[in-house]
Motif scaffolding. Sequence first.
Motif, PDB file in Angstrom:
ATOM      1  N   LEU A 108      64.293  34.708  37.844  1.00  0.00           N
ATOM      2  CA  LEU A 108      64.412  33.643  38.725  1.00  0.00           C
ATOM      3  C   LEU A 108      65.459  33.958  39.778  1.00  0.00           C
ATOM      4  CD1 LEU A 108      64.929  30.667  35.980  1.00  0.00           C
ATOM      5  CD2 LEU A 108      63.120  31.120  37.251  1.00  0.00           C
ATOM      6  N   ILE A 109      66.329  34.607  39.518  1.00  0.00           N
ATOM      7  CA  ILE A 109      67.250  34.948  40.383  1.00  0.00           C
ATOM      8  C   ILE A 109      66.740  36.046  41.768  1.00  0.00           C
ATOM      9  CG2 ILE A 109      69.542  36.056  40.967  1.00  0.00           C
ATOM     10  CD1 ILE A 109      70.591  34.992  38.506  1.00  0.00           C
ATOM     11  N   ALA A 110      66.037  37.034  40.947  1.00  0.00           N
ATOM     12  CA  ALA A 110      65.431  37.947  42.055  1.00  0.00           C
ATOM     13  C   ALA A 110      64.602  37.344  42.965  1.00  0.00           C
ATOM     14  CB  ALA A 110      64.724  38.829  41.146  1.00  0.00           C
ATOM     15  N   ARG A 111      63.651  36.277  42.530  1.00  0.00           N
ATOM     16  CA  ARG A 111      62.581  35.657  43.541  1.00  0.00           C
ATOM     17  C   ARG A 111      63.570  34.879  44.476  1.00  0.00           C
ATOM     18  NH1 ARG A 111      56.706  33.914  42.903  1.00  0.00           N
ATOM     19  NH2 ARG A 111      56.148  36.126  43.460  1.00  0.00           N
ATOM     20  N   LEU A 112      64.496  34.245  43.849  1.00  0.00           N
ATOM     21  CA  LEU A 112      65.415  33.382  44.577  1.00  0.00           C
ATOM     22  C   LEU A 112      66.169  34.182  45.871  1.00  0.00           C
ATOM     23  CD1 LEU A 112      67.044  30.601  45.576  1.00  0.00           C
ATOM     24  CD2 LEU A 112      68.700  31.524  44.207  1.00  0.00           C
ATOM     25  N   ILE A 113      66.683  35.262  45.506  1.00  0.00           N
ATOM     26  CA  ILE A 113      67.354  36.210  46.463  1.00  0.00           C
ATOM     27  C   ILE A 113      66.351  36.466  47.663  1.00  0.00           C
ATOM     28  CG2 ILE A 113      68.709  38.180  46.874  1.00  0.00           C
ATOM     29  CD1 ILE A 113      69.834  37.862  44.199  1.00  0.00           C
ATOM     30  N   LEU A 114      65.346  37.261  47.225  1.00  0.00           N
ATOM     31  CA  LEU A 114      64.563  37.910  48.130  1.00  0.00           C
ATOM     32  C   LEU A 114      63.851  36.918  48.956  1.00  0.00           C
ATOM     33  CD1 LEU A 114      62.718  40.159  49.388  1.00  0.00           C
ATOM     34  CD2 LEU A 114      61.113  39.725  47.410  1.00  0.00           C
ATOM     35  N   ASN A 115      63.297  35.697  48.601  1.00  0.00           N
ATOM     36  CA  ASN A 115      62.785  34.812  49.452  1.00  0.00           C
ATOM     37  C   ASN A 115      63.499  33.871  50.357  1.00  0.00           C
ATOM     38  OD1 ASN A 115      59.671  35.263  48.507  1.00  0.00           O
ATOM     39  ND2 ASN A 115      60.766  35.135  46.734  1.00  0.00           N
ATOM     40  N   PRO A 160      64.166  24.318  57.681  1.00  0.00           N
ATOM     41  CA  PRO A 160      64.696  24.119  56.500  1.00  0.00           C
ATOM     42  C   PRO A 160      63.585  23.426  55.414  1.00  0.00           C
ATOM     43  CG  PRO A 160      65.713  22.407  58.072  1.00  0.00           C
ATOM     44  CD  PRO A 160      64.975  23.607  58.636  1.00  0.00           C
ATOM     45  N   PHE A 161      62.640  22.601  55.983  1.00  0.00           N
ATOM     46  CA  PHE A 161      61.337  22.167  55.317  1.00  0.00           C
ATOM     47  C   PHE A 161      60.811  23.322  54.770  1.00  0.00           C
ATOM     48  CE2 PHE A 161      57.096  21.111  54.615  1.00  0.00           C
ATOM     49  CZ  PHE A 161      57.328  20.055  53.703  1.00  0.00           C
ATOM     50  N   MET A 162      60.460  24.278  55.491  1.00  0.00           N
ATOM     51  CA  MET A 162      59.612  25.495  55.182  1.00  0.00           C
ATOM     52  C   MET A 162      60.373  26.234  54.134  1.00  0.00           C
ATOM     53  SD  MET A 162      57.638  26.785  58.491  1.00  0.00           S
ATOM     54  CE  MET A 162      56.769  28.081  57.657  1.00  0.00           C
ATOM     55  N   LEU A 163      61.687  26.266  54.268  1.00  0.00           N
ATOM     56  CA  LEU A 163      62.629  27.254  53.452  1.00  0.00           C
ATOM     57  C   LEU A 163      62.364  26.598  51.912  1.00  0.00           C
ATOM     58  CD1 LEU A 163      66.037  28.730  53.718  1.00  0.00           C
ATOM     59  CD2 LEU A 163      65.687  27.275  51.845  1.00  0.00           C
ATOM     60  N   PHE A 164      62.717  25.456  52.089  1.00  0.00           N
ATOM     61  CA  PHE A 164      62.541  24.700  50.613  1.00  0.00           C
ATOM     62  C   PHE A 164      61.279  24.894  49.810  1.00  0.00           C
ATOM     63  CE2 PHE A 164      60.998  20.893  48.390  1.00  0.00           C
ATOM     64  CZ  PHE A 164      61.874  20.820  47.373  1.00  0.00           C
ATOM     65  N   SER A 165      60.162  24.579  50.801  1.00  0.00           N
ATOM     66  CA  SER A 165      58.782  24.519  50.328  1.00  0.00           C
ATOM     67  C   SER A 165      58.464  25.870  49.659  1.00  0.00           C
ATOM     68  CB  SER A 165      57.796  24.225  51.403  1.00  0.00           C
ATOM     69  OG  SER A 165      56.580  24.112  51.000  1.00  0.00           O
ATOM     70  N   GLU A 166      58.848  27.096  50.494  1.00  0.00           N
ATOM     71  CA  GLU A 166      58.121  28.291  50.097  1.00  0.00           C
ATOM     72  C   GLU A 166      59.118  29.036  49.038  1.00  0.00           C
ATOM     73  OE1 GLU A 166      57.486  30.641  53.401  1.00  0.00           O
ATOM     74  OE2 GLU A 166      56.550  29.008  54.472  1.00  0.00           O
ATOM     75  N   VAL A 167      60.490  28.790  49.180  1.00  0.00           N
ATOM     76  CA  VAL A 167      61.402  29.338  48.165  1.00  0.00           C
ATOM     77  C   VAL A 167      61.130  28.764  46.692  1.00  0.00           C
ATOM     78  CG1 VAL A 167      63.813  29.732  47.596  1.00  0.00           C
ATOM     79  CG2 VAL A 167      63.034  30.066  50.145  1.00  0.00           C
ATOM     80  N   GLN A 168      61.346  27.230  46.564  1.00  0.00           N
ATOM     81  CA  GLN A 168      61.044  26.644  45.485  1.00  0.00           C
ATOM     82  C   GLN A 168      59.614  26.923  44.730  1.00  0.00           C
ATOM     83  OE1 GLN A 168      58.828  24.184  44.535  1.00  0.00           O
ATOM     84  NE2 GLN A 168      57.667  24.090  46.084  1.00  0.00           N
ATOM     85  N   SER A 169      58.618  27.220  45.636  1.00  0.00           N
ATOM     86  CA  SER A 169      57.390  27.665  45.234  1.00  0.00           C
ATOM     87  C   SER A 169      57.545  29.004  44.438  1.00  0.00           C
ATOM     88  CB  SER A 169      56.548  27.684  46.211  1.00  0.00           C
ATOM     89  OG  SER A 169      54.878  28.180  45.637  1.00  0.00           O
ATOM     90  N   LYS A 170      58.068  30.003  45.281  1.00  0.00           N
ATOM     91  CA  LYS A 170      58.254  31.308  44.514  1.00  0.00           C
ATOM     92  C   LYS A 170      58.910  31.287  43.223  1.00  0.00           C
ATOM     93  CE  LYS A 170      56.336  33.818  47.982  1.00  0.00           C
ATOM     94  NZ  LYS A 170      55.079  34.801  47.535  1.00  0.00           N
ATOM     95  N   VAL A 171      60.132  30.622  43.166  1.00  0.00           N
ATOM     96  CA  VAL A 171      61.035  30.416  42.023  1.00  0.00           C
ATOM     97  C   VAL A 171      60.292  29.926  40.777  1.00  0.00           C
ATOM     98  CG1 VAL A 171      62.840  29.371  40.917  1.00  0.00           C
ATOM     99  CG2 VAL A 171      63.148  30.512  43.184  1.00  0.00           C
TER     100      VAL A 171
END
Length: 265
Positions: A113-120, A80-91
Amino acid sequence: MFFSHAPSPPNRSFPALRAIGALILREMSASYGRSPGGYLWALLEPVGGIALLTLFFSLTFHAPPLGASFELFYATGLLPFMLFSEVQSKVANALTYSRALLAYPTVSFLDALIARLILNALTKLIVSYLVLQGCLLIFDSRASPDPLRIFEAASLAVLLSFGIGTLNCFLFLRIPVWQQIWSILMRPMFLISGVFFLTDHLPTWAADVLWFNPLVHVIGYLRHGFFPTYEPDHLSAPWVIGVSLVALAIGLLALGTRYRDLLAR
């Protein structure tokens, strides 16, 4: 007597879905199209990296604070830490990444914003599933997964990533130095988010301070989903949701009125 009807506003649902789909395909092609294995490599690479990290730390720490498998305990904190770290960075970098496409009237900042959220987010959730399932199959974890609680933790992680990422998207454009400041702030987050420990085992004053870190709650909910006997009384989904929605609202309002000016600078 003739009555004239005002034309109804155009329905943006389908154009928005097409724009989001096109942005997702564009990023997949740009990010993974040239690598061996394509998108499959985007899944296998982090799975292998996390597996090696988990194995390394399991050799160092033999007795997990929770459950019988340090591999599973560590994975439920790291993922969950990596998910938050990498997804928020992509968004957070979505508008910069799609700057050229935002010149088209059919593509809005929200689509990017939504496209990057969904993919990552989808990529990281698949990686998390593979790693956690592997831990359950390979190691004697004695865990009893609760799908509902695991889904709750995953939803909180994605929502938090979107909220903080959207706010940072505005701040990165408005205050460029904030990107470097945020990078520095994220470094100790790995140590104070409960990846290696349970806040229940900390002194009361330390647990009270760390309570304000939303990631502590996200990780706690995921561990509660794998270890039913773990019943922390400090977890608060409303706190995570509140932080996420406030950050999301501020970010969307700020970007909605200023993103074109900020991108033009």
